[in-house]
Design a protein around this motif. Structure first.
Motif, mmCIF file in Angstrom:
data_model
loop_
_atom_site.group_PDB
_atom_site.id
_atom_site.type_symbol
_atom_site.label_atom_id
_atom_site.label_comp_id
_atom_site.label_asym_id
_atom_site.label_seq_id
_atom_site.Cartn_x
_atom_site.Cartn_y
_atom_site.Cartn_z
ATOM 1 N N VAL A 14 0.648 -1.378 0.242
ATOM 2 C CA VAL A 14 0.059 -0.312 -0.035
ATOM 3 C C VAL A 14 1.002 1.331 -0.074
ATOM 4 O O VAL A 14 1.738 1.499 1.623
ATOM 5 C CB VAL A 14 -0.914 0.211 1.604
ATOM 6 C CG1 VAL A 14 -1.704 1.421 1.453
ATOM 7 C CG2 VAL A 14 -1.699 -1.707 1.026
ATOM 8 N N VAL A 15 0.745 2.067 -0.850
ATOM 9 C CA VAL A 15 0.794 2.855 -0.565
ATOM 10 C C VAL A 15 -0.039 4.656 -0.035
ATOM 11 O O VAL A 15 -1.269 3.696 -1.039
ATOM 12 C CB VAL A 15 2.230 4.223 -2.024
ATOM 13 C CG1 VAL A 15 2.219 4.632 -2.384
ATOM 14 C CG2 VAL A 15 2.978 2.698 -2.316
ATOM 15 N N ILE A 26 -2.544 3.637 -3.513
ATOM 16 C CA ILE A 26 -2.330 2.009 -4.594
ATOM 17 C C ILE A 26 -2.146 1.646 -3.973
ATOM 18 O O ILE A 26 -0.822 1.500 -3.190
ATOM 19 C CB ILE A 26 -0.911 3.047 -5.768
ATOM 20 C CG1 ILE A 26 -2.022 4.358 -6.150
ATOM 21 C CG2 ILE A 26 -1.176 1.814 -6.680
ATOM 22 C CD1 ILE A 26 -0.112 5.051 -6.984
ATOM 23 N N PHE A 27 -2.410 0.168 -4.175
ATOM 24 C CA PHE A 27 -2.543 -1.061 -4.166
ATOM 25 C C PHE A 27 -1.860 -2.071 -5.049
ATOM 26 O O PHE A 27 -2.460 -2.126 -5.770
ATOM 27 C CB PHE A 27 -3.695 -1.082 -2.544
ATOM 28 C CG PHE A 27 -4.930 -1.487 -2.643
ATOM 29 C CD1 PHE A 27 -4.980 -3.027 -3.396
ATOM 30 C CD2 PHE A 27 -5.843 -0.558 -2.951
ATOM 31 C CE1 PHE A 27 -6.699 -3.053 -3.631
ATOM 32 C CE2 PHE A 27 -6.919 -0.483 -3.303
ATOM 33 C CZ PHE A 27 -7.297 -2.125 -3.722
ATOM 34 N N VAL A 52 -4.313 -1.685 -7.813
ATOM 35 C CA VAL A 52 -5.974 -0.167 -7.727
ATOM 36 C C VAL A 52 -4.744 0.921 -7.646
ATOM 37 O O VAL A 52 -3.805 0.934 -6.536
ATOM 38 C CB VAL A 52 -7.422 -1.230 -7.157
ATOM 39 C CG1 VAL A 52 -7.936 -0.641 -6.779
ATOM 40 C CG2 VAL A 52 -7.343 -2.531 -7.193
ATOM 41 N N GLY A 53 -6.197 1.548 -8.176
ATOM 42 C CA GLY A 53 -5.188 3.448 -7.264
ATOM 43 C C GLY A 53 -7.440 3.367 -7.246
ATOM 44 O O GLY A 53 -7.763 3.451 -7.872
ATOM 45 N N ARG A 111 -7.045 14.610 -3.322
ATOM 46 C CA ARG A 111 -5.269 14.425 -3.760
ATOM 47 C C ARG A 111 -5.678 13.849 -4.727
ATOM 48 O O ARG A 111 -6.559 13.212 -5.851
ATOM 49 C CB ARG A 111 -4.769 13.272 -3.035
ATOM 50 C CG ARG A 111 -5.033 14.032 -1.417
ATOM 51 C CD ARG A 111 -3.067 14.654 -1.617
ATOM 52 N NE ARG A 111 -3.229 15.091 0.034
ATOM 53 C CZ ARG A 111 -3.302 15.881 0.457
ATOM 54 N NH1 ARG A 111 -4.089 16.742 -0.185
ATOM 55 N NH2 ARG A 111 -3.002 16.297 1.645
ATOM 56 N N PRO A 112 -4.473 14.133 -5.880
ATOM 57 C CA PRO A 112 -4.651 13.765 -7.533
ATOM 58 C C PRO A 112 -4.402 12.319 -7.224
ATOM 59 O O PRO A 112 -3.458 11.907 -6.767
ATOM 60 C CB PRO A 112 -3.312 14.789 -7.967
ATOM 61 C CG PRO A 112 -2.384 14.499 -6.877
ATOM 62 C CD PRO A 112 -3.461 14.800 -5.937
ATOM 63 N N LEU A 113 -4.877 12.162 -8.675
ATOM 64 C CA LEU A 113 -4.077 10.187 -9.460
ATOM 65 C C LEU A 113 -4.788 10.479 -10.739
ATOM 66 O O LEU A 113 -5.436 10.994 -11.583
ATOM 67 C CB LEU A 113 -5.432 9.277 -8.553
ATOM 68 C CG LEU A 113 -5.443 7.926 -8.820
ATOM 69 C CD1 LEU A 113 -3.828 7.483 -7.858
ATOM 70 C CD2 LEU A 113 -6.303 7.877 -8.413
#
Length: 186
Positions: free
Chosen positions: A4-5, A96-97, A104-105, A113-115
């Motif tokens: 996980v991030v 992101i995991f 997955v994001g 928060r951007p993705l």
């Protein structure tokens, strides 16, 4: 196993932590990322929910959006919000995991928060910044930014990506980006 991030701050940390404790989890590191990892483990591994449903629980639509849905979908989302209320994550976040079957994001439902995601042939890239994707893949075939709370789900061995806009790349190149996209063919 999960990797996980996390970028952001989960303002619902206390509620999420107490919810997890009801299921025997012990949050000892006192970090937002630990709570996210345990929530994913609870929903996907222990409760055996599909990843897409788990993401819809973590970043559930607002009640006013649920009320506008067709009856069957409205019933599903109301049920998920009621049953898994303690798993709803609030605050600005992008996660992101990864797991053995894919990546997955997901970002918060307001998109504080951007993705960003990109594709180059069969490769999927997800990051909180487009620049980091371009440092690894200078010329992606397709790059986009999902709406708030919209998951990007990639599976190993599959060209299908849940959450990827379906508009033709030629339209993107002509400047007709689909909603939620930040650009077209590089």
């Amino acid at each position: 196993d999960w990797a996980v991030v996390h970028n952001g701050e989960i303002s619902s940390y206390g509620i999420n932590k107490r919810y997890l404790e009801q299921f025997g989890y012990h949050c000892t590191m006192r970090t937002d990322t630990e709570v996210m990892a345990y929530l994913l483990d609870l929903l996907i591994r222990r409760h055996r929910l599909p990843i897409q449903i788990a993401c819809q629980i973590l970043a559930a639509p607002f009640w006013r959006e649920i009320d506008k849905l067709p009856e069957a979908k409205r019933h599903l989302y109301k049920t998920l919000r009621q049953v898994y209320a303690g798993a709803l994550v609030n605050g600005p976040f992008a996660i992101i995991f990864a797991h053995k079957d894919g990546m997955v994001g997901l970002n918060d439902r307001i998109k504080l928060r951007p993705l960003v995601a990109a594709r180059k042939a069969e490769n999927l890239y997800i990051s909180s910044e487009e620049a980091s994707i371009r440092s690894m893949c200078p010329n992606p075939d397709h790059i986009w930014s999902p709406r708030g709370g919209e998951a990007i789900i990639g599976t190993v061995g599959s060209m299908d990506v849940i959450g990827e806009p379906t508009r033709a790349l030629e339209d993107d190149a002509a400047g007709a980006s689909a909603p939620g996209q930040t650009g077209g063919v590089a």
